[in-house]
Design an enzyme around this catalytic site. Structure first.
Site, PDB file in Angstrom:
ATOM      1  N   ASP A  61       0.846  -1.189   0.000  1.00 29.31           N
ATOM      2  CA  ASP A  61       0.000   0.000   0.000  1.00 29.31           C
ATOM      3  C   ASP A  61       0.884   1.243   0.000  1.00 29.31           C
ATOM      4  O   ASP A  61       1.645   1.467   0.943  1.00 29.31           O
ATOM      5  CB  ASP A  61      -0.874  -0.050   1.252  1.00 29.31           C
ATOM      6  CG  ASP A  61      -1.787   1.140   1.433  1.00 29.31           C
ATOM      7  OD1 ASP A  61      -1.734   2.089   0.622  1.00 29.31           O
ATOM      8  OD2 ASP A  61      -2.564   1.120   2.405  1.00 29.31           O
TER       9      ASP A  61
ATOM     10  N   ASN B 229      -6.305  12.596 -10.793  1.00 30.25           N
ATOM     11  CA  ASN B 229      -7.035  13.034 -11.984  1.00 30.25           C
ATOM     12  C   ASN B 229      -6.820  14.541 -12.094  1.00 30.25           C
ATOM     13  O   ASN B 229      -6.337  15.181 -11.171  1.00 30.25           O
ATOM     14  CB  ASN B 229      -8.520  12.628 -11.932  1.00 30.25           C
ATOM     15  CG  ASN B 229      -9.260  13.252 -10.778  1.00 30.25           C
ATOM     16  OD1 ASN B 229      -9.234  14.469 -10.589  1.00 30.25           O
ATOM     17  ND2 ASN B 229      -9.940  12.427  -9.997  1.00 30.25           N
TER      18      ASN B 229
ATOM     19  N   ASP C  98      -5.481   7.545  -5.992  1.00 33.12           N
ATOM     20  CA  ASP C  98      -5.871   8.924  -5.685  1.00 33.12           C
ATOM     21  C   ASP C  98      -6.818   8.960  -4.484  1.00 33.12           C
ATOM     22  O   ASP C  98      -6.609   9.716  -3.531  1.00 33.12           O
ATOM     23  CB  ASP C  98      -6.534   9.536  -6.924  1.00 33.12           C
ATOM     24  CG  ASP C  98      -6.725  11.042  -6.852  1.00 33.12           C
ATOM     25  OD1 ASP C  98      -6.061  11.704  -6.048  1.00 33.12           O
ATOM     26  OD2 ASP C  98      -7.538  11.546  -7.644  1.00 33.12           O
TER      27      ASP C  98
ATOM     28  N   SER D  92      -1.227   5.299 -14.456  1.00 32.27           N
ATOM     29  CA  SER D  92      -2.090   5.065 -15.627  1.00 32.27           C
ATOM     30  C   SER D  92      -2.446   3.598 -15.882  1.00 32.27           C
ATOM     31  O   SER D  92      -3.149   3.310 -16.835  1.00 32.27           O
ATOM     32  CB  SER D  92      -1.501   5.672 -16.906  1.00 32.27           C
ATOM     33  OG  SER D  92      -1.630   7.079 -16.898  1.00 32.27           O
ATOM     34  N   THR D  93      -1.972   2.664 -15.052  1.00 30.21           N
ATOM     35  CA  THR D  93      -2.215   1.246 -15.330  1.00 30.21           C
ATOM     36  C   THR D  93      -3.511   0.716 -14.727  1.00 30.21           C
ATOM     37  O   THR D  93      -3.846  -0.443 -14.937  1.00 30.21           O
ATOM     38  CB  THR D  93      -1.043   0.378 -14.836  1.00 30.21           C
ATOM     39  OG1 THR D  93      -0.923   0.544 -13.420  1.00 30.21           O
ATOM     40  CG2 THR D  93       0.256   0.755 -15.525  1.00 30.21           C
TER      41      THR D  93
END
Length: 180
Positions: free
Chosen positions: A17, A31, A41, A129-130
């Protein structure tokens, strides 16, 4: 897993984590609104508390009225996280029709630049982005490792990729062993 160093910087893979990392800076796969969301996020905003959101709102009210552009990075407090700063970066949504790999690379490069401007010696990255942005994990890992290895790192001695599951860890392990 610890990989070969880039200059005097150790690259490490951690399965776990990202909000539990004890580092100077935690990178948030944000974002563009900077106001929290899902995945990494949301976890960072929840655990870090309202101080992060307050600084993000102030950034939106001043420099980033239209949101943080993809590939750029900006820092806020880390709130209740075991870090000094959160560096927010907006990754690109993967596209089968358009090569956006330069934007993904920019997320890592710009986050490293911000970390060094702050004087950080350690930084933890997620796999930007994955998740919901759909970037293939193998390619995302390759771009991440290659970009960090190619960056001019002056203050950073510890760069970690903190990966949530075993599959992501294995793919980053492969990228690290291959040199990105």
């Amino acid at each position: 897993m610890t990989g070969p160093s880039a200059g005097g910087t150790t690259l490490t893979l951690v399965r776990g984590d990202i909000t539990a990392q004890h580092v100077d800076a935690i990178v948030n796969a944000a974002n563009s609104s900077l106001l929290g969301g899902g995945g990494v996020d949301g976890a960072i905003h929840r655990k870090g508390g309202g101080a992060i959101l307050a600084e993000c709102r102030a950034l939106r009210a001043s420099r980033y009225g239209r949101g943080l552009p993809t590939g750029q990075a900006v820092a806020t407090t880390a709130g209740r996280l075991d870090a000094r700063w959160v560096i927010h970066t907006v990754g690109p949504v993967h596209s089968a029709d358009e090569d956006r790999s330069a934007l993904l690379s920019s997320c890592y490069r710009e986050s490293l630049r911000v970390a060094q401007e702050l004087g950080a010696t350690s930084v933890a990255f997620p796999a930007i982005s994955t998740g919901v942005y759909g970037w293939p994990m193998d390619d995302g890992a390759r771009i991440a490792v290659r970009t960090v290895r190619g960056a001019a790192l002056t203050t950073l001695t510890d760069v970690r990729f903190v990966l949530f599951d075993e599959d992501a860890y294995r793919r980053f392990e492969t990228a690290l062993a291959a040199g990105g």
